[in-house]
Design an enzyme around this catalytic site. Structure first.
Site, PDB file in Angstrom:
ATOM      1  N   HIS A 111       0.632  -1.070   0.069  1.00  0.00           N
ATOM      2  CA  HIS A 111      -0.009  -0.162  -0.062  1.00  0.00           C
ATOM      3  C   HIS A 111       0.967   1.395   0.033  1.00  0.00           C
ATOM      4  O   HIS A 111       2.022   1.481   0.676  1.00  0.00           O
ATOM      5  CB  HIS A 111      -0.808  -0.064   1.171  1.00  0.00           C
ATOM      6  CG  HIS A 111      -2.148  -0.971   1.062  1.00  0.00           C
ATOM      7  ND1 HIS A 111      -3.194  -0.633   1.670  1.00  0.00           N
ATOM      8  CD2 HIS A 111      -2.457  -1.919   0.273  1.00  0.00           C
ATOM      9  CE1 HIS A 111      -4.252  -1.370   1.405  1.00  0.00           C
ATOM     10  NE2 HIS A 111      -3.599  -2.453   0.534  1.00  0.00           N
ATOM     11  N   TYR A 137      -9.704   5.306   7.612  1.00  0.00           N
ATOM     12  CA  TYR A 137      -9.740   5.693   9.224  1.00  0.00           C
ATOM     13  C   TYR A 137     -10.988   6.667   9.205  1.00  0.00           C
ATOM     14  O   TYR A 137     -10.763   7.784   8.342  1.00  0.00           O
ATOM     15  CB  TYR A 137      -8.785   5.921   9.628  1.00  0.00           C
ATOM     16  CG  TYR A 137      -7.435   5.171   9.917  1.00  0.00           C
ATOM     17  CD1 TYR A 137      -6.805   4.849   8.789  1.00  0.00           C
ATOM     18  CD2 TYR A 137      -7.301   4.514  11.126  1.00  0.00           C
ATOM     19  CE1 TYR A 137      -5.796   3.812   8.981  1.00  0.00           C
ATOM     20  CE2 TYR A 137      -6.281   3.389  11.165  1.00  0.00           C
ATOM     21  CZ  TYR A 137      -5.530   3.317  10.071  1.00  0.00           C
ATOM     22  OH  TYR A 137      -4.741   2.363  10.128  1.00  0.00           O
ATOM     23  N   PRO A 185      -4.974   0.417  18.888  1.00  0.00           N
ATOM     24  CA  PRO A 185      -4.659  -0.214  17.357  1.00  0.00           C
ATOM     25  C   PRO A 185      -4.781   0.937  16.216  1.00  0.00           C
ATOM     26  O   PRO A 185      -4.182   0.659  15.107  1.00  0.00           O
ATOM     27  CB  PRO A 185      -5.625  -1.132  17.293  1.00  0.00           C
ATOM     28  CG  PRO A 185      -6.676  -1.303  18.304  1.00  0.00           C
ATOM     29  CD  PRO A 185      -6.083  -0.386  19.272  1.00  0.00           C
ATOM     30  N   LYS A 220       0.362   0.209  15.169  1.00  0.00           N
ATOM     31  CA  LYS A 220       1.841  -0.099  15.662  1.00  0.00           C
ATOM     32  C   LYS A 220       2.023  -1.134  16.536  1.00  0.00           C
ATOM     33  O   LYS A 220       3.196  -1.343  16.778  1.00  0.00           O
ATOM     34  CB  LYS A 220       2.068   1.374  16.418  1.00  0.00           C
ATOM     35  CG  LYS A 220       2.046   2.457  15.395  1.00  0.00           C
ATOM     36  CD  LYS A 220       3.256   2.261  14.693  1.00  0.00           C
ATOM     37  CE  LYS A 220       3.157   3.273  13.388  1.00  0.00           C
ATOM     38  NZ  LYS A 220       2.864   2.400  12.202  1.00  0.00           N
ATOM     39  N   TYR A 237       3.424   6.805  10.536  1.00  0.00           N
ATOM     40  CA  TYR A 237       2.517   5.745  10.144  1.00  0.00           C
ATOM     41  C   TYR A 237       3.501   4.595   9.559  1.00  0.00           C
ATOM     42  O   TYR A 237       3.103   3.524   9.751  1.00  0.00           O
ATOM     43  CB  TYR A 237       1.466   6.227   9.206  1.00  0.00           C
ATOM     44  CG  TYR A 237       0.223   4.941   9.056  1.00  0.00           C
ATOM     45  CD1 TYR A 237       0.419   4.205   7.955  1.00  0.00           C
ATOM     46  CD2 TYR A 237      -0.610   5.002  10.054  1.00  0.00           C
ATOM     47  CE1 TYR A 237      -0.526   3.181   7.842  1.00  0.00           C
ATOM     48  CE2 TYR A 237      -1.737   3.856   9.806  1.00  0.00           C
ATOM     49  CZ  TYR A 237      -1.605   3.018   8.717  1.00  0.00           C
ATOM     50  OH  TYR A 237      -2.443   2.197   8.432  1.00  0.00           O
TER      51      TYR A 237
HETATM   52  P1  FAS Z   1       1.452 -11.633  22.070  1.00  0.00           P
HETATM   53  O1  FAS Z   1       0.644 -11.284  23.124  1.00  0.00           O
HETATM   54  O2  FAS Z   1       1.061 -11.702  20.703  1.00  0.00           O
HETATM   55  O3  FAS Z   1       2.197 -12.913  22.467  1.00  0.00           O
HETATM   56  C1  FAS Z   1       2.499 -13.147  23.882  1.00  0.00           C
HETATM   57  C2  FAS Z   1       2.755 -14.967  24.050  1.00  0.00           C
HETATM   58  O4  FAS Z   1       3.019 -14.935  25.529  1.00  0.00           O
HETATM   59  C3  FAS Z   1       1.222 -15.469  24.019  1.00  0.00           C
HETATM   60  O5  FAS Z   1       1.245 -16.569  23.081  1.00  0.00           O
HETATM   61  C4  FAS Z   1       0.816 -15.980  25.243  1.00  0.00           C
HETATM   62  O6  FAS Z   1       0.151 -17.204  25.065  1.00  0.00           O
HETATM   63  C5  FAS Z   1       2.518 -16.099  26.087  1.00  0.00           C
HETATM   64  N1  FAS Z   1       1.996 -16.153  27.315  1.00  0.00           N
HETATM   65  C6  FAS Z   1       1.582 -15.244  28.265  1.00  0.00           C
HETATM   66  N2  FAS Z   1       1.613 -15.502  29.311  1.00  0.00           N
HETATM   67  C7  FAS Z   1       2.452 -16.298  29.331  1.00  0.00           C
HETATM   68  C8  FAS Z   1       3.274 -17.233  30.490  1.00  0.00           C
HETATM   69  N3  FAS Z   1       2.879 -16.881  31.779  1.00  0.00           N
HETATM   70  N4  FAS Z   1       4.057 -18.155  30.293  1.00  0.00           N
HETATM   71  C9  FAS Z   1       4.318 -18.705  28.831  1.00  0.00           C
HETATM   72  N5  FAS Z   1       3.780 -18.056  28.047  1.00  0.00           N
HETATM   73  C10 FAS Z   1       3.048 -17.033  28.190  1.00  0.00           C
HETATM   74  N6  FAS Z   1      -1.522  -4.455  16.809  1.00  0.00           N
HETATM   75  C11 FAS Z   1      -1.794  -3.907  15.507  1.00  0.00           C
HETATM   76  O7  FAS Z   1      -0.694  -3.403  15.177  1.00  0.00           O
HETATM   77  N7  FAS Z   1      -2.738  -3.841  14.953  1.00  0.00           N
HETATM   78  C12 FAS Z   1      -3.984  -4.484  15.266  1.00  0.00           C
HETATM   79  O8  FAS Z   1      -5.063  -4.273  14.590  1.00  0.00           O
HETATM   80  C13 FAS Z   1      -4.059  -4.995  16.622  1.00  0.00           C
HETATM   81  N8  FAS Z   1      -5.106  -5.646  17.263  1.00  0.00           N
HETATM   82  C14 FAS Z   1      -4.832  -6.306  18.426  1.00  0.00           C
HETATM   83  C15 FAS Z   1      -6.570  -6.804  18.808  1.00  0.00           C
HETATM   84  C16 FAS Z   1      -6.251  -7.681  20.037  1.00  0.00           C
HETATM   85  C17 FAS Z   1      -7.428  -8.118  20.505  1.00  0.00           C
HETATM   86  C18 FAS Z   1      -5.049  -7.629  20.842  1.00  0.00           C
HETATM   87  C19 FAS Z   1      -5.141  -8.269  22.111  1.00  0.00           C
HETATM   88  C20 FAS Z   1      -3.927  -6.990  20.191  1.00  0.00           C
HETATM   89  C21 FAS Z   1      -3.866  -6.183  19.009  1.00  0.00           C
HETATM   90  N9  FAS Z   1      -2.739  -5.600  18.540  1.00  0.00           N
HETATM   91  C22 FAS Z   1      -2.753  -5.152  17.350  1.00  0.00           C
HETATM   92  C23 FAS Z   1      -1.305  -5.824  19.244  1.00  0.00           C
HETATM   93  C24 FAS Z   1      -0.839  -7.321  18.989  1.00  0.00           C
HETATM   94  O9  FAS Z   1      -0.739  -7.334  17.518  1.00  0.00           O
HETATM   95  C25 FAS Z   1       0.595  -7.111  19.618  1.00  0.00           C
HETATM   96  O10 FAS Z   1       1.142  -5.931  19.476  1.00  0.00           O
HETATM   97  C26 FAS Z   1       1.459  -8.421  19.250  1.00  0.00           C
HETATM   98  O11 FAS Z   1       0.684  -9.569  19.316  1.00  0.00           O
HETATM   99  C27 FAS Z   1       2.485  -8.497  20.260  1.00  0.00           C
HETATM  100  O12 FAS Z   1       3.235  -9.691  20.147  1.00  0.00           O
HETATM  101  P2  FAS Z   1       4.018 -10.237  21.360  1.00  0.00           P
HETATM  102  O13 FAS Z   1       4.795  -9.381  22.133  1.00  0.00           O
HETATM  103  O14 FAS Z   1       4.348 -11.330  20.744  1.00  0.00           O
HETATM  104  O15 FAS Z   1       2.650 -10.629  22.389  1.00  0.00           O
HETATM  105  C1  PHB Z   2      -6.221  -4.263  10.823  1.00  0.00           C
HETATM  106  O1  PHB Z   2      -6.419  -4.701   9.368  1.00  0.00           O
HETATM  107  O2  PHB Z   2      -6.516  -5.434  11.615  1.00  0.00           O
HETATM  108  C2  PHB Z   2      -5.892  -3.260  11.126  1.00  0.00           C
HETATM  109  C3  PHB Z   2      -5.404  -2.137  10.136  1.00  0.00           C
HETATM  110  C4  PHB Z   2      -5.060  -1.198  10.640  1.00  0.00           C
HETATM  111  C5  PHB Z   2      -4.871  -0.342  11.968  1.00  0.00           C
HETATM  112  C6  PHB Z   2      -5.591  -1.711  12.853  1.00  0.00           C
HETATM  113  C7  PHB Z   2      -6.034  -2.589  12.498  1.00  0.00           C
HETATM  114  O3  PHB Z   2      -4.688   0.723  12.556  1.00  0.00           O
END
Ligand code: FAS
Ligand code: PHB
Length: 398
Positions: free
Chosen positions: A80, A208, A300, A304, A392
């Site tokens: 994009h 957005y 989100p 980032k 961004y």
């Molecule tokens: P993660 O949370 O992905 O991974 C952590 C891992 O540690 C998990 O697998 C968990 O099972 C494990 N863990 C936890 N406790 C533990 C323990 N006690 N022992 C062993 N393992 C354990 N980011 C965006 O950029 N765009 C988005 O749209 C977006 N949407 C999101 C929606 C939701 C619902 C959530 C919760 C997050 C969203 N995020 C988004 C942010 C997300 O993408 C995170 O930044 C990303 O998963 C970060 O990755 P990790 O740091 O690996 O953490």
């Molecule tokens: C998504 O596609 O999940 C998405 C894209 C941009 C954002 C957040 C989520 O800022």
């Protein structure tokens, strides 16, 4: 309860968490000949099943290329060059590539995670899934340990360094003494209701939208799979949001042009996520290093979360490789400060865009006018749009 047996595993770096942070770190360290063990309290299917981020910065793509896991991303990812902001139906395109020379890639976090798991298994990575009672100890000793229960056995992982990649609800951050750890938090008075639908996206780029009824985001995963979000109450009951109501709300909030092109269909994933800004300092304590969501959370809005996690991992892998391969600790000693310098700037951007694009119940008419003025300024000033664009597409690593 008695355990079948107790055993000790020795490695160089013990990684807690097999999400994108932990997986990418283990890949980068393996490529440099540094041995790791990766622990997760869930299993691979559960981790791959989480629907999260969808947009990758160029720096994230570079990191995945360097790790050797970007082949499918380049085949299937959508490049994009811009996205659109909408305000009560008025739309303005931010030309990211004209303003910064960079692009973004639409490729789901789910796919990144699957690509990393495939490569880690191909390389023979040791995973301890479904781990219980994971407890990092002796963090200030030269041989810290991680105790856990796995398949009924009591296991101790002896290592030189521990990487806390266990997300917001993990144990690593909590292992830092309370008198050392400082946390900063802002909780937003709303959530994002997200759906996935097997229909072409309403537009070939992201939109957005800030509408008086609330924020909406039109995104995608492929030319035939769309991802939409609408702002909702933080304690909203998802049962109040059948697909028809979501489609009607999206048509209003995204504006008439989008409404005319909105291809609706049954959603196959529907969830509500709360929004918060959070930072924990420091990101290092003794031989424990925090990275990704274990150390920080962003709303989100600025896409980032995943990208900030990858930036941490690029810095942490450089630091650990320098120690284990070159016996140099400069990057280890500066990791927390270098990472936090960038984390706070990304927190600022994510917070600012969230403040600009959402409806806040407690906002005065003046504050709502300030939001509109933000939109009008960005829409008419190349300087303002370049400032938004450079955040961004991703700030420099350091
Ligand atoms: P993660 O949370 O992905 O991974 C952590 C891992 O540690 C998990 O697998 C968990 O099972 C494990 N863990 C936890 N406790 C533990 C323990 N006690 N022992 C062993 N393992 C354990 N980011 C965006 O950029 N765009 C988005 O749209 C977006 N949407 C999101 C929606 C939701 C619902 C959530 C919760 C997050 C969203 N995020 C988004 C942010 C997300 O993408 C995170 O930044 C990303 O998963 C970060 O990755 P990790 O740091 O690996 O953490
Ligand atoms: C998504 O596609 O999940 C998405 C894209 C941009 C954002 C957040 C989520 O800022």
């Amino acid at each position: 309860m008695g355990h079948r047996m107790t055993r000790t595993i020795t490695t160089q770096v013990c990684i807690i968490g097999a999400g994108p942070s932990g997986l990418l770190l283990s890949q980068m360290l393996a490529n440099a000949g540094v041995d790791t063990v990766v622990i997760d309290r869930k299993d691979q299917a559960y981790i791959e099943g989480r629907i999260r981020a969808g947009v990758l910065e160029q720096g994230t793509v570079t990191a995945l290329e360097e790790a050797g896991v970007a082949c499918r991303l380049h085949r299937e990812g959508l490049k994009h060059t811009g996205f659109e902001l909408a305000f009560d139906g008025d739309r303005h395109r931010i030309d990211l590539t004209a303003l910064t020379g960079k692009t973004m890639t639409v490729y789901g976090q789910t796919e990144v995670t699957k690509d990393l798991f495939a490569k880690r298994h191909a390389d023979g990575q040791v995973f301890l899934f479904n781990a219980q009672n994971v407890t990092p100890i002796d963090l200030t000793l030269d041989q810290p340990r991680v105790n856990l229960i796995h398949d009924g056995d009591a296991i101790t992982v002896r290592c030189r360094h521990i990487a806390g990649c266990d997300g917001f609800h993990g144990v690593s951050r909590r292992a830092i003494p309370p008198d050392v750890l400082k946390t900063f938090e802002q909780v937003y008075p709303f959530g994002w209701l997200g759906i996935m639908v097997e229909k072409p996206p309403v537009s070939h780029e992201l939109i957005y939208a800030n509408h008086q009824r609330g924020f909406a985001l039109a995104s995608m995963r492929s030319p035939t799979r769309s991802r939409y979000y609408i702002q909702c109450d933080v304690d909203e009951d998802i049962a109040n949001w059948p697909d028809d109501r979501i489609w009607a709300e999206l048509a209003i909030r995204l504006g008439q042009d989008a409404a005319a092109n909105l291809l609706t269909g049954p959603s196959f994933e529907k969830s509500i996520a709360p929004l918060r800004s959070f930072v924990a300092e420091p990101m290092r304590y003794g031989n424990l290093f925090l990275a990704g969501d274990a150390a920080h959370i962003v709303p989100p809005t600025g896409a980032k979360g995943l990208n900030l996690a990858v930036a941490d991992i690029r810095l942490l892998s450089r630091a650990l490789i320098a120690h284990h391969k070159d016996h140099s600790d400069h990057h280890i000693d500066t990791y927390s400060r270098t990472a936090l310098n960038r984390v706070w700037k990304v927190e600022r951007f994510s917070w600012q865009l969230s403040m600009m694009m959402h409806q806040f119940p407690q906002h005065s008419p003046f504050q709502r006018r300030m939001q509109r003025a933000d939109f009008d300024y960005v829409s008419t000033s190349e300087t303002a749009s370049r400032a938004l664009a450079e955040n961004y597409v991703g700030l420099p690593l350091e």
